[in-house]
Design a protein around this motif. Sequence first.
Motif, PDB file in Angstrom:
ATOM      1  N   ALA A   1     -19.470  36.782  54.959  1.00  0.00           N
ATOM      2  CA  ALA A   1     -19.231  35.331  54.981  1.00  0.00           C
ATOM      3  C   ALA A   1     -20.536  34.568  55.155  1.00  0.00           C
ATOM      4  CB  ALA A   1     -18.254  34.989  56.097  1.00  0.00           C
ATOM      5  N   GLU A   2     -21.418  35.071  56.003  1.00  0.00           N
ATOM      6  CA  GLU A   2     -22.708  34.416  56.211  1.00  0.00           C
ATOM      7  C   GLU A   2     -23.545  34.442  54.946  1.00  0.00           C
ATOM      8  OE1 GLU A   2     -26.715  34.909  58.935  1.00  0.00           O
ATOM      9  OE2 GLU A   2     -24.854  35.868  59.586  1.00  0.00           O
TER      10      GLU A   2
ATOM     11  N   THR B   1     -22.040  32.042  52.346  1.00  0.00           N
ATOM     12  CA  THR B   1     -22.248  30.646  52.722  1.00  0.00           C
ATOM     13  C   THR B   1     -23.703  30.234  52.519  1.00  0.00           C
ATOM     14  OG1 THR B   1     -20.455  30.778  54.328  1.00  0.00           O
ATOM     15  CG2 THR B   1     -22.000  28.967  54.584  1.00  0.00           C
TER      16      THR B   1
ATOM     17  N   GLU C   1     -18.802  28.298  50.157  1.00  0.00           N
ATOM     18  CA  GLU C   1     -18.451  27.983  51.532  1.00  0.00           C
ATOM     19  C   GLU C   1     -17.251  28.836  51.921  1.00  0.00           C
ATOM     20  OE1 GLU C   1     -16.905  24.215  54.153  1.00  0.00           O
ATOM     21  OE2 GLU C   1     -17.927  23.858  52.268  1.00  0.00           O
ATOM     22  N   VAL C   2     -17.370  29.544  53.027  1.00  0.00           N
ATOM     23  CA  VAL C   2     -16.288  30.394  53.517  1.00  0.00           C
ATOM     24  C   VAL C   2     -15.602  29.652  54.652  1.00  0.00           C
ATOM     25  CG1 VAL C   2     -15.696  32.620  54.523  1.00  0.00           C
ATOM     26  CG2 VAL C   2     -17.541  32.470  52.859  1.00  0.00           C
ATOM     27  N   ASP C   3     -14.308  29.356  54.462  1.00  0.00           N
ATOM     28  CA  ASP C   3     -13.564  28.581  55.456  1.00  0.00           C
ATOM     29  C   ASP C   3     -13.072  29.424  56.615  1.00  0.00           C
ATOM     30  OD1 ASP C   3     -13.846  26.174  54.190  1.00  0.00           O
ATOM     31  OD2 ASP C   3     -11.954  26.306  53.108  1.00  0.00           O
TER      32      ASP C   3
ATOM     33  N   VAL D   1     -12.407  31.699  50.693  1.00  0.00           N
ATOM     34  CA  VAL D   1     -13.653  31.236  50.070  1.00  0.00           C
ATOM     35  C   VAL D   1     -13.352  30.028  49.188  1.00  0.00           C
ATOM     36  CG1 VAL D   1     -15.561  31.878  48.549  1.00  0.00           C
ATOM     37  CG2 VAL D   1     -14.536  33.587  50.045  1.00  0.00           C
TER      38      VAL D   1
END
Length: 68
Positions: A22-23, A26, A31-33, A42
């Motif tokens: 996720a990092e 992003t 952008e990972v919610d 995503v």
Amino acid sequence: MKFSYHLLKKLVPSIKSPEELAEKLTLHLFEVDEVASNFLDVKVLPNRYSDAASHWGLAHIISALYAK
């Protein structure tokens, strides 16, 4: 869009953890919610929908991020 972490891990074995993935996503592309142990939520941009709207397409992008 929700993507299965286990399927992405199977397609790109070099992924270490959902949080690390996720990092990386992003910082570089999307952008990972939400991050859970079995899925990632995503946000896929409209201009990237054609190549990143499937597990296979996202795995291709992830493998490029990991240089594999």
